[in-house]
Design an enzyme around this catalytic site. Structure first.
Site, PDB file in Angstrom:
ATOM      1  N   SER A 112       0.827  -1.205   0.000  1.00 15.84           N
ATOM      2  CA  SER A 112       0.000   0.000   0.000  1.00 15.84           C
ATOM      3  C   SER A 112       0.866   1.262   0.000  1.00 15.84           C
ATOM      4  CB  SER A 112      -0.968  -0.048   1.190  1.00 15.84           C
ATOM      5  OG  SER A 112      -2.026   0.853   1.026  1.00 15.84           O
TER       6      SER A 112
ATOM      7  N   ASP B  12      -9.635  -5.392  -4.677  1.00 13.30           N
ATOM      8  CA  ASP B  12      -9.085  -4.408  -3.739  1.00 13.30           C
ATOM      9  C   ASP B  12     -10.035  -3.213  -3.680  1.00 13.30           C
ATOM     10  OD1 ASP B  12      -7.588  -2.342  -2.469  1.00 13.30           O
ATOM     11  OD2 ASP B  12      -5.721  -3.307  -3.075  1.00 13.30           O
TER      12      ASP B  12
ATOM     13  N   HIS C 144      -7.456  -5.914  -0.361  1.00 10.72           N
ATOM     14  CA  HIS C 144      -6.290  -5.057  -0.135  1.00 10.72           C
ATOM     15  C   HIS C 144      -5.327  -5.700   0.868  1.00 10.72           C
ATOM     16  CE1 HIS C 144      -4.089  -1.312  -0.256  1.00 10.72           C
ATOM     17  NE2 HIS C 144      -4.126  -1.220   1.062  1.00 10.72           N
TER      18      HIS C 144
END
Length: 273
Positions: A95, A224, A253
């Site tokens: 991320s 995601d 995610h």
């Protein structure tokens, strides 16, 4: 506890475990190095040296209220790499950590990086604009800012549902996973988390992606809900000179946690290739 005092006085908490080829893990917002537990033990058991750190203002690092930018995060990572004298490192970022990795490799690695991995990562740029018309609207990030500022305790728990795909029909919801995410988030400083939203959503990594020539693996879940795949991994893979893209139907995610067996296998194959 192992800590490094950076040039500006910020203390960074880090873990340096094992012996062998070096892997360095960079966590996402608003978490800590603990988010990599499933990867850390996997690679320690296979003879790797594993380094991970809590980003400034996050986890057990000092709650510095200044300089929460991707540029600073990458510079901090460089200070830690040089302090530990790490070489031929594979950098792995999830991320926001993926943005930190690609900026670090492009501008700060000084030949110390061997490979890189971007997992569910924010590059090239998240926010919608004239140059990025299919990005995420600014209103979404303004909402995250408002919730972080005024409702952080509850918001950090609520966010675990889309983060791990626990809001999907048939999902097996694990309360312990949610509580661990909340624990990590609440350890960090609210100023760092608030300012970090701008860092992960508005930083443009296009030139970083174009410039990096070491092998880069891009992993992303097709479901995601936090960092939509079409605006991130698909574009990043096209910009990289030496990139490889793997996508996963139905993965969320937070797939390094929920789908760690699959992710670890693909990481190992890339690292050893």
């Amino acid at each position: 506890m192992s800590t490094l005092k950076l040039k500006d006085g910020t203390e960074i908490f880090y873990k340096d475990q094992g012996e062998g080829p070096v892997l360095m893990f960079h966590h996402g917002w608003p978490l800590s190095s603990d988010d990599w537990d499933a990867q850390v033990i996997f690679f320690l058991q296979r003879g790797y040296r594993v380094v991970s750190h809590d980003r400034r203002g996050h986890g057990r690092s000092s709650q510095n209220i200044y300089n929460h930018t991707i540029e600073q995060y990458a510079s901090d990572a460089a200070e830690l790499v040089e302090f530990l004298d790490l070489k031929d490192v594979v950098h792995i970022g999830h991320s926001t950590g993926g943005g930190e990795v690609i900026r670090y490799v492009h501008k700060y690695s000084n030949g110390r990086a061997k490979k890189a991995v971007l997992i569910s990562a924010v590059p090239p740029v998240m926010v919608k604009s004239e140059n990025n018309p299919d990005g995420v609207p600014m209103e979404v990030f303004d909402g995250i800012r408002e919730q972080t500022l005024n409702n952080r305790n509850q918001f950090y728990f609520d966010l675990t549902f889309p983060f791990y795909g626990y809001n999907r029909e048939g999902a097996t919801v694990k309360d312990g996973v949610q509580r661990n995410w909340w624990r990590q988030g609440m350890m960090g400083g609210i100023v760092a988390h608030y300012d970090g939203i701008k860092a992960f959503s508005e930083t443009d990594f296009t030139e970083d992606l174009k410039a990096v020539d070491i092998p880069v693996l891009v992993l992303h879940g097709e479901d995601d809900q936090i960092v939509p795949i079409e605006n991130s991994a698909i574009k990043s893979a096209k910009l990289l000179k030496n990139g490889k893209l793997i996508t996963y139907p139905g993965f969320p995610h937070g797939m390094p946690t929920t789908e760690h067996e699959t992710i670890n296998k693909d990481l190992l194959e890339f690292i050893e290739s």
